[in-house]
Design a protein around this motif. Structure first.
Motif, PDB file in Angstrom:
ATOM      1  N   GLY A 254       3.009 -35.859 -30.377  1.00  0.00           N
ATOM      2  CA  GLY A 254       3.018 -36.643 -31.599  1.00  0.00           C
ATOM      3  C   GLY A 254       4.308 -37.424 -31.719  1.00  0.00           C
ATOM      4  O   GLY A 254       5.170 -37.391 -30.841  1.00  0.00           O
ATOM      5  N   PRO A 255       4.476 -38.148 -32.824  1.00  0.00           N
ATOM      6  CA  PRO A 255       5.679 -38.965 -33.000  1.00  0.00           C
ATOM      7  C   PRO A 255       6.909 -38.104 -33.258  1.00  0.00           C
ATOM      8  O   PRO A 255       6.846 -37.079 -33.939  1.00  0.00           O
ATOM      9  CB  PRO A 255       5.342 -39.828 -34.224  1.00  0.00           C
ATOM     10  N   ALA A 256       8.032 -38.533 -32.694  1.00  0.00           N
ATOM     11  CA  ALA A 256       9.307 -37.882 -32.982  1.00  0.00           C
ATOM     12  C   ALA A 256       9.903 -38.501 -34.251  1.00  0.00           C
ATOM     13  O   ALA A 256       9.454 -39.535 -34.727  1.00  0.00           O
ATOM     14  CB  ALA A 256      10.260 -38.038 -31.797  1.00  0.00           C
ATOM     15  N   ASP A 257      10.916 -37.840 -34.797  1.00  0.00           N
ATOM     16  CA  ASP A 257      11.592 -38.265 -36.025  1.00  0.00           C
ATOM     17  C   ASP A 257      10.685 -38.195 -37.241  1.00  0.00           C
ATOM     18  O   ASP A 257      11.027 -38.745 -38.296  1.00  0.00           O
ATOM     19  CB  ASP A 257      12.152 -39.686 -35.890  1.00  0.00           C
ATOM     20  N   GLU A 258       9.553 -37.544 -37.133  1.00  0.00           N
ATOM     21  CA  GLU A 258       8.709 -37.313 -38.303  1.00  0.00           C
ATOM     22  C   GLU A 258       9.328 -36.199 -39.137  1.00  0.00           C
ATOM     23  O   GLU A 258       9.960 -35.279 -38.604  1.00  0.00           O
ATOM     24  CB  GLU A 258       7.300 -36.924 -37.868  1.00  0.00           C
ATOM     25  N   ILE A 259       9.181 -36.261 -40.449  1.00  0.00           N
ATOM     26  CA  ILE A 259       9.757 -35.232 -41.304  1.00  0.00           C
ATOM     27  C   ILE A 259       8.703 -34.686 -42.251  1.00  0.00           C
ATOM     28  O   ILE A 259       7.729 -35.359 -42.592  1.00  0.00           O
ATOM     29  CB  ILE A 259      10.963 -35.754 -42.118  1.00  0.00           C
ATOM     30  N   GLY A 260       8.922 -33.437 -42.661  1.00  0.00           N
ATOM     31  CA  GLY A 260       8.159 -32.814 -43.723  1.00  0.00           C
ATOM     32  C   GLY A 260       9.126 -32.311 -44.775  1.00  0.00           C
ATOM     33  O   GLY A 260      10.176 -31.765 -44.453  1.00  0.00           O
ATOM     34  N   VAL A 261       8.790 -32.484 -46.036  1.00  0.00           N
ATOM     35  CA  VAL A 261       9.695 -32.145 -47.133  1.00  0.00           C
ATOM     36  C   VAL A 261       9.135 -30.934 -47.878  1.00  0.00           C
ATOM     37  O   VAL A 261       7.958 -30.908 -48.242  1.00  0.00           O
ATOM     38  CB  VAL A 261       9.874 -33.334 -48.088  1.00  0.00           C
ATOM     39  N   PHE A 262      10.005 -29.954 -48.086  1.00  0.00           N
ATOM     40  CA  PHE A 262       9.638 -28.742 -48.806  1.00  0.00           C
ATOM     41  C   PHE A 262      10.650 -28.513 -49.928  1.00  0.00           C
ATOM     42  O   PHE A 262      11.775 -29.005 -49.886  1.00  0.00           O
ATOM     43  CB  PHE A 262       9.623 -27.524 -47.877  1.00  0.00           C
ATOM     44  N   GLU A 263      10.224 -27.736 -50.906  1.00  0.00           N
ATOM     45  CA  GLU A 263      11.100 -27.336 -52.001  1.00  0.00           C
ATOM     46  C   GLU A 263      11.184 -25.821 -52.032  1.00  0.00           C
ATOM     47  O   GLU A 263      10.154 -25.133 -52.049  1.00  0.00           O
ATOM     48  CB  GLU A 263      10.574 -27.879 -53.330  1.00  0.00           C
ATOM     49  N   MET A 264      12.395 -25.284 -52.019  1.00  0.00           N
ATOM     50  CA  MET A 264      12.590 -23.836 -52.043  1.00  0.00           C
ATOM     51  C   MET A 264      12.470 -23.329 -53.475  1.00  0.00           C
ATOM     52  O   MET A 264      13.220 -23.747 -54.363  1.00  0.00           O
ATOM     53  CB  MET A 264      13.962 -23.485 -51.467  1.00  0.00           C
ATOM     54  N   THR A 265      11.526 -22.446 -53.688  1.00  0.00           N
ATOM     55  CA  THR A 265      11.298 -21.853 -54.999  1.00  0.00           C
ATOM     56  C   THR A 265      11.360 -20.338 -54.889  1.00  0.00           C
ATOM     57  O   THR A 265      11.527 -19.781 -53.801  1.00  0.00           O
ATOM     58  CB  THR A 265       9.929 -22.281 -55.562  1.00  0.00           C
ATOM     59  N   GLY A 266      11.220 -19.664 -56.006  1.00  0.00           N
ATOM     60  CA  GLY A 266      11.232 -18.209 -55.987  1.00  0.00           C
ATOM     61  C   GLY A 266      10.049 -17.610 -55.262  1.00  0.00           C
ATOM     62  O   GLY A 266      10.112 -16.465 -54.804  1.00  0.00           O
ATOM     63  N   ALA A 267       8.976 -18.376 -55.126  1.00  0.00           N
ATOM     64  CA  ALA A 267       7.776 -17.897 -54.439  1.00  0.00           C
ATOM     65  C   ALA A 267       7.675 -18.453 -53.032  1.00  0.00           C
ATOM     66  O   ALA A 267       6.594 -18.451 -52.440  1.00  0.00           O
ATOM     67  CB  ALA A 267       6.532 -18.272 -55.235  1.00  0.00           C
ATOM     68  N   GLY A 268       8.794 -18.933 -52.485  1.00  0.00           N
ATOM     69  CA  GLY A 268       8.779 -19.449 -51.121  1.00  0.00           C
ATOM     70  C   GLY A 268       8.909 -20.957 -51.092  1.00  0.00           C
ATOM     71  O   GLY A 268       9.393 -21.589 -52.045  1.00  0.00           O
ATOM     72  N   LEU A 269       8.488 -21.540 -49.995  1.00  0.00           N
ATOM     73  CA  LEU A 269       8.581 -22.982 -49.793  1.00  0.00           C
ATOM     74  C   LEU A 269       7.290 -23.653 -50.250  1.00  0.00           C
ATOM     75  O   LEU A 269       6.207 -23.276 -49.815  1.00  0.00           O
ATOM     76  CB  LEU A 269       8.834 -23.298 -48.317  1.00  0.00           C
ATOM     77  N   SER A 270       7.435 -24.633 -51.116  1.00  0.00           N
ATOM     78  CA  SER A 270       6.275 -25.403 -51.572  1.00  0.00           C
ATOM     79  C   SER A 270       6.371 -26.815 -51.013  1.00  0.00           C
ATOM     80  O   SER A 270       7.468 -27.380 -50.883  1.00  0.00           O
ATOM     81  CB  SER A 270       6.210 -25.447 -53.103  1.00  0.00           C
ATOM     82  N   GLU A 271       5.250 -27.407 -50.694  1.00  0.00           N
ATOM     83  CA  GLU A 271       5.220 -28.737 -50.093  1.00  0.00           C
ATOM     84  C   GLU A 271       5.497 -29.811 -51.144  1.00  0.00           C
ATOM     85  O   GLU A 271       5.131 -29.664 -52.310  1.00  0.00           O
ATOM     86  CB  GLU A 271       3.862 -28.991 -49.453  1.00  0.00           C
ATOM     87  N   VAL A 272       6.140 -30.873 -50.692  1.00  0.00           N
ATOM     88  CA  VAL A 272       6.426 -32.025 -51.546  1.00  0.00           C
ATOM     89  C   VAL A 272       5.616 -33.189 -50.999  1.00  0.00           C
ATOM     90  O   VAL A 272       5.932 -33.740 -49.933  1.00  0.00           O
ATOM     91  CB  VAL A 272       7.927 -32.359 -51.568  1.00  0.00           C
ATOM     92  N   SER A 273       4.573 -33.574 -51.707  1.00  0.00           N
ATOM     93  CA  SER A 273       3.687 -34.623 -51.218  1.00  0.00           C
ATOM     94  C   SER A 273       4.257 -36.016 -51.436  1.00  0.00           C
ATOM     95  O   SER A 273       3.924 -36.947 -50.716  1.00  0.00           O
ATOM     96  CB  SER A 273       2.317 -34.516 -51.899  1.00  0.00           C
ATOM     97  N   ASN A 274       5.115 -36.181 -52.457  1.00  0.00           N
ATOM     98  CA  ASN A 274       5.723 -37.479 -52.739  1.00  0.00           C
ATOM     99  C   ASN A 274       7.238 -37.326 -52.764  1.00  0.00           C
ATOM    100  O   ASN A 274       7.842 -37.193 -53.832  1.00  0.00           O
ATOM    101  CB  ASN A 274       5.215 -38.037 -54.063  1.00  0.00           C
TER     102      ASN A 274
END
Length: 452
Positions: A254-274
């Protein structure tokens, strides 16, 4: 036959030296060279003739490798569209950044999707992994656990169980009894990674390796480990921010330099769609030194806020503090502003920051950085509905950047109505964003700040 002489290897970069020295010539690290047992010279005596290898052509009707989705959209995006069977993935990150949390959530998602998954921990006991799983609400996930560091026992278990996905946390804790080195050494790391990658290709098992990082942020051990695997991911983030970035620096599927954004919460990592809306959520009223940059991370347009502060310095050598950007790029922009535009920063402290813990590396941020510096120096705030992007050359000319249309569409989606950018690029005039095009930095300074 003469006895093979020992070799000396750097534990930081993996460079091989003929003799011991206090400083590695390849990476410059001090006291990082250790003695290792020599590699085998091959079979002794008569060597039998090897077998012929089957050859094929580049023309093939073979379909692309099938992928398995985890259900975590950000993780699937970074992997290039899902997990590929028999792939080897290396995940690195600072201690405590959340690598084990991310992989435990990922392996639980794959297990609930029907894959047979095994999580092998060499740093924690099984009870500790269970406690984390219960805290994250993953206690019912059909994941098999093991706490072991002997790689021979681990491979025997995997050969019997035949899983679809294996997570090794971490590769630095694994050791082979056939290698006369301590766990974590360059020889053990290289041999363990080779055995696991070979097993993955031979048995069709996907293997995820967790790697420690050095003080410089690179994965510890020889860089040859990164060449062995199919995908290298870095899990980044600032301790003071809740955002985490999963960045692909190498991906054969797949493509390099792709990123995924997460937010650290008390219940673990949640995805950030925007991510753009999240990074700009804490932005208040327009202030001097604050500029919104429309960037591209992989295939995703992303808006971030660049902040600058310029203040008189009481020191003989003014400070240049940068967070989230390349300090060398800042020095270049300051030099261009002084040499081409006649705007000096002598005797002034310069502080530059990317809000939200994001890291920006593309040259398209040059114009936004220059705008933030001039805004802070002149104490003039840019309009709140304006985004800035463009590359600055050493001559002071502004150069167009790629994917300008995607940057403008993302800006319009978030309510921005004006964009400052270099002239001459391929632009969509109907994007709903007013364009202010400039050809050089001197014209930009004169039009925006009334100087030059």
């Amino acid at each position: 036959m003469a006895k093979a002489s020992a070799q000396f290897t750097c534990t930081s970069c993996g460079a091989v030296h003929r003799k011991w020295t206090g400083r590695c010539d390849a990476c410059g690290a001090w006291n990082s060279i250790v003695e290792e047992a020599p590699l085998s010279a091959g079979p002794k005596g008569a060597v039998s003739r090897g077998r012929s290898v089957a050859l094929s052509t580049l023309q093939s009707d073979e379909p692309p490798p099938p992928r398995t989705l985890s259900g975590m959209a950000e993780l699937d995006r970074v992997l290039g569209g899902g997990l590929v069977r028999a792939s080897a993935i290396l995940v690195g990150g600072d201690p405590g950044i959340g690598k084990s949390t991310l992989l435990l959530q990922a392996v639980a998602a794959f297990a609930r999707g029907g894959l047979r998954c095994i999580y092998v921990s060499g740093e924690e006991a099984s009870a500790q992994v269970r406690m984390r799983a219960q805290r994250l609400g993953l206690g019912d996930a059909p994941v098999s656990l093991a706490a072991e560091t002997n790689l021979r026992d681990i491979l025997t278990t995997l050969d019997e169980e035949r899983p679809d996905l294996v997570v090794i946390d971490s590769i630095q804790t694994m050791w082979l009894d056939s290698v006369e080195s301590a766990p974590g050494s360059v020889a053990q790391l290289r041999a363990s990674a080779h055995e696991l990658v070979t097993f993955a290709k031979r048995r069709g098992v996907s293997v995820v390796l967790v790697g420690h990082v050095t003080k410089d942020g690179q994965i510890a051990g020889p860089r040859v480990v990164e060449h062995m695997v199919d995908c290298v991911l870095y899990f980044e983030g600032e301790r003071g921010h809740q955002f985490r970035i999963l960045r692909a620096v190498k991906n054969r599927f797949g493509p390099a330099d792709e990123i995924g954004v997460f937010e650290m919460t008390g219940a673990g990592l949640s995805e950030v769609s925007n991510p753009s809306a999240l990074f700009l959520s804490e932005r208040g009223q327009p202030a001097p030194g604050s500029v919104v940059f429309a960037g591209i991370e992989g295939t995703r347009p992303m808006l971030t806020e660049i902040q600058a502060l310029v203040a008189p310095s009481p020191l003989s050598m003014p400070r240049r503090t940068v967070v989230g950007l390349d300090s060398g790029r800042l020095s270049t922009i300051l030099a261009v502003l002084e040499a081409r535009c006649g705007i000096p920063f002598t005797g002034l402290d310069v502080f530059l920051n990317v809000a939200g813990g994001m890291r920006v590396s593309e040259p398209a941020a040059d114009l936004a950085v220059a705008a933030a510096l001039l805004s802070a120096r002149e104490d003039v705030a840019l309009p709140a509905d304006t985004v800035v992007f463009g590359e600055i050359s050493l001559s002071g000319a502004l150069r167009p950047v790629s994917q300008s249309e995607n940057r403008l569409k993302e800006a319009r989606k978030l309510g921005f109505t004006c964009a400052m950018l270099p002239a001459g690029g391929k632009l969509d005039r109907e994007a709903g964003v007013g364009l202010r095009e400039m050809t050089d930095l001197t014209g930009f300074v004169g039009e925006v700040f009334g100087a030059g």
